[in-house]
Design a protein around this motif. Sequence first.
Motif, short mmCIF file in Angstrom:
data_model
loop_
_atom_site.label_atom_id
_atom_site.label_comp_id
_atom_site.label_asym_id
_atom_site.label_seq_id
_atom_site.Cartn_x
_atom_site.Cartn_y
_atom_site.Cartn_z
N GLU A 98 0.83 -1.21 0.00
CA GLU A 98 0.00 0.00 0.00
C GLU A 98 0.87 1.25 0.00
N ASN A 143 2.55 1.76 -3.37
CA ASN A 143 1.57 2.12 -4.39
C ASN A 143 1.16 3.59 -4.30
N LYS A 150 -3.09 -3.95 -8.62
CA LYS A 150 -2.45 -2.69 -8.22
C LYS A 150 -3.15 -1.49 -8.84
N LEU A 178 -6.12 -0.94 -6.77
CA LEU A 178 -5.70 -0.33 -5.52
C LEU A 178 -5.43 1.16 -5.71
N GLN A 180 -7.21 4.23 -3.75
CA GLN A 180 -6.40 5.18 -2.98
C GLN A 180 -6.67 6.61 -3.43
N MET A 212 -9.48 -1.94 0.08
CA MET A 212 -8.04 -1.88 -0.13
C MET A 212 -7.32 -3.02 0.60
N ILE A 227 -7.72 -6.19 -1.38
CA ILE A 227 -6.87 -6.22 -2.58
C ILE A 227 -5.42 -6.50 -2.19
N ILE A 228 -4.94 -5.85 -1.15
CA ILE A 228 -3.57 -6.06 -0.68
C ILE A 228 -3.36 -7.51 -0.26
#
Length: 277
Positions: free
Chosen positions: A164, A167, A240, A243, A247, A266, A269-270
């Motif tokens: 995170e 990214n 990604k 994500l 974000q 999030m 996904i991570i």
Amino acid sequence: MTKLLYASIIASVIVMSVFSADAFAQSDFKKIEGNDLNNPVSQDILAKIEFAKKQFLQAKETENKRNTQQKLIDEQRAISQESLKQELQRMEKTYEEFTPRNAFAKYVSNLNATNHGIFWDQFDYLHAKISLARDARDSVIKQGGTFSEAMKQYIQFAKMPKIEMQNIVRDLNIKHNLAQEDIQSNFDVNGKLPRYENDIEAPCYGCTAKISKVQIDSKQSVPITRTVFEPKPTQISDLKDSLSDLQSQFLESKNIIAQKKMVFEMNEIIKRIQELQ
């Protein structure tokens, strides 16, 4: 006189029933004839009436004292709350420059003005996550949860895994023109470029046309032509991208409920990216 005595008996029964659960059991109802109130039965009734009156007055006095004490407590509590409020306001003013935002503003003011935007975006992103974490923690405690349960909720919103962090930093660098998106897409999930034993075999990252290198040995020079490197989309790269979208929305959103939902998405996904590594 008989009627007056009847009324007194009824009144005494009503009053005594308020203060004594067995008042009826202790009273014998009898009809008294004539005007003679000096017989034992009449005296007993009158004594009980007088006793009930005293009990009523004592209860009333106790209630008045209780109300007075509660009023005094409420007044003292209001004074304490106002004093605390004023003290907090004084402390906020005294230590205003040391609040997270003001302290960070002081730090950023010493940096190149062209870089202020990316620093503030990073601050706002982290500050939003911490604010959500505190809100989740306090909500658990208010609902009677344990400290351990509250901290689990805090960590759920405040944590920032390496994926995170990398990214959001990458996306903010691209947003503020400090990096090129096509170059950044070449880095793997660990933030590294692919390694090659022979530099001649390494792709040309970010090249927009075919290029050539010259391999020189002791006898001759041989031109080597390569094509532009184009990273292939993978499941991780797709995740990604998702994500990054979340974000970006999280940073722009001011809706707490929407932000909490984004944090859960999030984190999911991570977790999937970590499983694919």
